[in-house]
Design an enzyme around this catalytic site. Structure first.
Site, PDB file in Angstrom:
ATOM      1  N   TYR A   1       0.840  -1.201   0.000  1.00 27.31           N
ATOM      2  CA  TYR A   1       0.000   0.000   0.000  1.00 27.31           C
ATOM      3  C   TYR A   1       0.881   1.259   0.000  1.00 27.31           C
ATOM      4  O   TYR A   1       1.867   1.349   0.716  1.00 27.31           O
ATOM      5  CB  TYR A   1      -0.939   0.064   1.235  1.00 27.31           C
ATOM      6  CG  TYR A   1      -1.482   1.465   1.354  1.00 27.31           C
ATOM      7  CD1 TYR A   1      -2.447   1.916   0.448  1.00 27.31           C
ATOM      8  CD2 TYR A   1      -0.949   2.384   2.259  1.00 27.31           C
ATOM      9  CE1 TYR A   1      -2.888   3.221   0.456  1.00 27.31           C
ATOM     10  CE2 TYR A   1      -1.388   3.696   2.280  1.00 27.31           C
ATOM     11  CZ  TYR A   1      -2.354   4.099   1.379  1.00 27.31           C
ATOM     12  OH  TYR A   1      -2.769   5.405   1.378  1.00 27.31           O
TER      13      TYR A   1
ATOM     14  N   HIS B   1      -3.069   0.490   6.645  1.00 31.85           N
ATOM     15  CA  HIS B   1      -4.149   0.205   5.683  1.00 31.85           C
ATOM     16  C   HIS B   1      -4.830  -1.129   5.923  1.00 31.85           C
ATOM     17  O   HIS B   1      -5.201  -1.831   4.967  1.00 31.85           O
ATOM     18  CB  HIS B   1      -3.609   0.306   4.244  1.00 31.85           C
ATOM     19  CG  HIS B   1      -4.472   1.121   3.339  1.00 31.85           C
ATOM     20  ND1 HIS B   1      -5.249   0.574   2.357  1.00 31.85           N
ATOM     21  CD2 HIS B   1      -4.688   2.444   3.269  1.00 31.85           C
ATOM     22  CE1 HIS B   1      -5.895   1.529   1.727  1.00 31.85           C
ATOM     23  NE2 HIS B   1      -5.579   2.678   2.255  1.00 31.85           N
TER      24      HIS B   1
HETATM   25  C1  GCO Z   1      -4.877   7.770   3.197  1.00 35.40           C
HETATM   26  C2  GCO Z   1      -5.716   6.712   2.587  1.00 35.40           C
HETATM   27  C3  GCO Z   1      -5.968   6.822   1.114  1.00 35.40           C
HETATM   28  C4  GCO Z   1      -7.025   5.821   0.704  1.00 35.40           C
HETATM   29  C5  GCO Z   1      -7.818   6.337  -0.455  1.00 35.40           C
HETATM   30  C6  GCO Z   1      -8.905   5.379  -0.857  1.00 35.40           C
HETATM   31  O1  GCO Z   1      -4.613   7.605   4.368  1.00 35.40           O
HETATM   32  O2  GCO Z   1      -4.560   8.734   2.546  1.00 35.40           O
HETATM   33  O3  GCO Z   1      -5.431   5.467   3.059  1.00 35.40           O
HETATM   34  O4  GCO Z   1      -4.844   6.763   0.319  1.00 35.40           O
HETATM   35  O5  GCO Z   1      -6.446   4.601   0.400  1.00 35.40           O
HETATM   36  O6  GCO Z   1      -8.371   7.558  -0.115  1.00 35.40           O
HETATM   37  O7  GCO Z   1      -9.592   5.840  -1.959  1.00 35.40           O
HETATM   38 MG    MG Z   2      -5.110   5.777   5.216  1.00 32.55          MG
END
Ligand code: GCO
Ligand code: MG
Length: 442
Positions: A198, A248
């Site tokens: 992620y 995440h």
């Molecule tokens: C963050 C988030 C985002 C989400 C995204 C989903 O903390 O910025 O995890 O990157 O993954 O908004 O659409």
């Molecule tokens: Mg996030």
């Protein structure tokens, strides 16, 4: 009967004594009402656009008063097409002709009118309406919304930047660039070689063997690389910088507890979303095992999710995506609830929030005593051409507009130049699988 007589006598005596002043006040109030009748909702429309590949949705409420309208963020990127009909087919007929004066009443009646509630599509639709009404009220008052919510507790909102990379050294380099620009808080994310980590690049090269050809993830590898990243960043970037990391929701609950415990030595600003909303019960174990600050909540839609974490003081930062929770009105209540329990705010501020939504975030940041930090994503050129008056980032801080309402004008012609693009998954996310083919949370 007796009581009514008594009241009549009382009012009569008072009216006689105060008569000239009361009459004058009444006349003034009447004149003011005549000059400014309550605006009525004349139209509700939905503006959709995809600047730089991110689907944004904004609701526009037009009133029966010349030039009086407002905008609200209703962005739900992964199911964007469903928000528009929720607004147009349900909220619009329900709201046409109602006064824009009563924001709380409108919020409560929209929330209740579906009977089943607290889902992401309907909450975003309500948020679009709610924020547009705050915008209208600000424009009527000639004040930015932060004034309507009591005024500033601070000048601007401290922000954090994203530093990501395929390899550790790329992350450190990216963090150094952010720090040189003035960021004091950095979220660090590193890729997993050949896998879909992620917040970092997915590299096909060196992909481990798996029983499928979909994007691949390995939890143990994530734990090892994640902790190594924190160690390297703390060592390379020094003690002064604040480090954040987004987990995440990808680990098992026990792995998450271990990760948070191990990370304590790196003195994090916070670890984000260590558990998924389905595993809230494990937050107590994290608390009992370490003092690593925890942020949680971007996936929350329902009070049943944020209430227990706040009132039991199981997290340090509440991180709701404001439009997912139903807009500015409920988010303000979350902030106030959190203040009572020593929990601070860190509203979700990724690319898939419209500039109107970011302005709502920074407004909350300024008016809430228990503000913690604001996630910041720079606005690209196309977004700025569509949304004129985006919040400004300067010296590490995000600044609210000083113009009435949210201070943002949407150029619908520019928006029309960036329509939703057809894509295979229609904006939705694909799947990520473990080596054996098990699908996991994103
Ligand atoms: C963050 C988030 C985002 C989400 C995204 C989903 O903390 O910025 O995890 O990157 O993954 O908004 O659409
Ligand atoms: Mg996030």
């Amino acid at each position: 009967m007796q009581r009514r007589d008594f009241m009549r006598g009382f009012v009569g005596a008072g009216a006689m004594a105060l008569a000239p002043r009361v009459v004058r006040a009444n006349e003034q109030a009447e004149r003011a009402t005549r000059a400014m009748p309550s605006p009525k909702i004349k139209d509700i429309s939905v503006i959709e656009c995809e600047p730089d590949g991110v689907r944004l949705t904004v609701v526009k409420i037009t009133t029966d008063q010349d030039g009086l309208y407002g905008y609200g963020c209703a962005t739900f990127t992964q199911r964007a097409d469903l928000v528009k009909p929720a607004v147009e087919k349900y909220l619009k007929p329900f709201l046409l002709g109602k006064t824009t004066d009563r924001i709380e009443d409108i919020w409560q009646s929209c929330y209740d009118s579906s009977y089943w509630k607290n889902g992401p599509v309907l909450n975003n639709a309500i948020s679009g309406v709610d924020q547009a009404l705050w915008d209208i009220k600000g424009r009527q008052a000639g004040m930015p919304v932060y004034q309507l919510a009591g005024g500033k507790c601070r000048e601007a909102a401290d922000t954090y930047a994203h530093a990501s990379g395929a390899e550790f050294e790329d992350v450190v380099e990216s963090a150094r660039k952010n720090m040189a620009q003035g960021f004091r808080n950095i979220r660090v994310q590193v890729g997993l070689p050949g896998m879909a980590g992620y917040g970092s690049q997915h590299r096909e090269a060196g992909r481990p063997k798996a029983l499928h050809d979909k994007p691949l993830f390995d939890r143990e590898e994530q734990v090892r690389r994640g902790l190594k990243l924190l160690e390297i960043c703390r060592r390379e970037l020094g003690d002064e910088v604040e480090l954040l990391h987004d987990m995440h929701e990808r680990l098992t609950p026990n792995e998450a507890v271990q990760f948070c415990k191990e990370a304590e030595q790196y003195r994090m600003f916070f670890l984000e979303d260590p558990l998924s909303p389905e595993d809230l019960g494990y937050f107590r174990q994290i608390r009992e095992n370490c003092a690593t600050p925890i942020a949680m909540g971007e996936l929350f839609n329902s009070p049943h999710e944020w209430q227990p974490l706040i009132v039991n003081q199981l997290i340090d930062y509440i991180r709701v995506h404001v439009s997912q929770a139903g807009g500015f009105s409920p988010a303000r209540k979350i902030a106030i609830l959190a203040e009572q329990f020593g929990v601070r705010t860190a509203w979700h501020g990724p690319g898939d929030v419209s500039p109107v939504g970011h302005m709502a975030n920074v407004t909350l940041d300024l008016v809430s005593y228990n503000f913690g930090i604001q996630e910041y994503t720079p606005f690209n050129e196309q977004t700025q051409a569509i949304f004129q008056g985006c919040p400004v980032w300067r010296d590490g801080y995000l600044w609210a507009s000083e113009k009435p309402g949210w201070g943002i004008e949407v150029d619908e012609k520019e928006a029309a130049k960036a329509p939703f693009k057809p894509s295979q998954l229609n904006g939705g996310w694909g799947e990520i699988r473990l080596r054996d083919g098990t699908v996991i949370k994103q």
